[in-house]
Design an enzyme around this catalytic site. Sequence first.
Site, PDB file in Angstrom:
ATOM      1  CB  THR A  88      17.994  -2.992  11.024  1.00 25.64           C
ATOM      2  OG1 THR A  88      19.414  -3.119  10.986  1.00 25.64           O
ATOM      3  CG2 THR A  88      17.597  -2.000  12.097  1.00 25.64           C
TER       4      THR A  88
ATOM      5  CB  CYS B 231      -7.369  -8.939 -14.430  1.00 23.07           C
ATOM      6  SG  CYS B 231      -7.362  -8.408 -16.155  1.00 23.07           S
TER       7      CYS B 231
END
Length: 389
Positions: free
Chosen positions: A236, A328
């Site tokens: 949807t 990182c």
Amino acid sequence: MQIYLDYSATTPTRPEAIAAMQAVFTQQWGNPSSLHEWGQRAATVVEQARMQVAPLINAPDPESIIFTSGGTEANNLAIMGVAHLYAKPQHIIISNVEHSAVAEPARLLELWGWQVTRLGVDGKGRVNPLSLKAALQDNTVLVSVIYGQSEVGTLQPIEELGNIARSAGVLFHTDAVQVAGRLPVNVKNLPVDLLSMSSHKIYGPQGAGALYVRPGVELVPLLNGGGQEKRLRSGTQAVPILAGFGVAAELATQEMPTETPRLMKLRDRLFAQLRDIPGLIPTGDCTHRLPHHVSFCLEYADGEKLSGKTLVRQMNLAGIGISAGAACHSGKLSPSPVLLAMGYPENAALGAIRMTLGRETTEADVDWVAMVLRQILHRLSPVELVVSR
């Protein structure tokens, strides 16, 4: 004083888009697949959004716009949607400066036995069209090259690359998430078969994107179910989010003729004010460049005491939002793969920063940011550089 300069990461949702979303939440909240009045009101919203997004890239047929949850899904649908057409592994070509939303699907295909060629780039991050011509094989089924690189701002020669692919009968996809809404795109003339866009890069809400699919191009859907979006994206539709996307796209199309040159002037002003700082190296192509994009790497970054992340934190303390190029992982910084591919040494790649401008950015903002960054770099620079000034 707070200044946001991370518009390539996301943009604030503009009031007009929020108003459109609120109207849908309260008045047009039906399921667009339902046949009753409530559903048809919602379906009208979705189709209106499609007609608003299509002119953003001058798509002649709004039905060629397939709504997705964002740029990442649009890229995945393009790459995997083509790949799943084939029972046996084939060959695809990408550049080695792609966003992870293209690089990772390509890596997955490689694990499945596909052959993946990654085109190299020059020191400015540009693909040489001749390298694409040389890489094409009889079993090449797709070429995907990013339009505007998000880390270094470089624009690729998409028209040339697309023409090479088209001459060989190979489908061509481009990730235009950073370009659509910032520079004119005309798929009537541009030789692309698939093109990805994102709502939240153009002041629309997060959670919506689109894939342009040239009429006649076949894809296998990633999601199977109700058959929404021409059976290419079941589920949807997020009607309120798409309403906001549509309004943002329509306004971006209208404002581009004035906003793009304004951003270019601000971009060049910021580059000029930081040009003479020792060790701060501009990255990317200064000519073929996104209009809002300013990026540098720090020649003397070490990844520990001084890195792009350090500068992001220091600028944030000063009320300025920018981004870094290094990632990182498990507490350890990894250099930007894009800068490594462009030939930068690892320490400089760890010192990558990006400042991207937007609708709310002013000349005063740019001047203040340049002054603050200059002061931070002066304070953090190695002693020998400070003494040499």
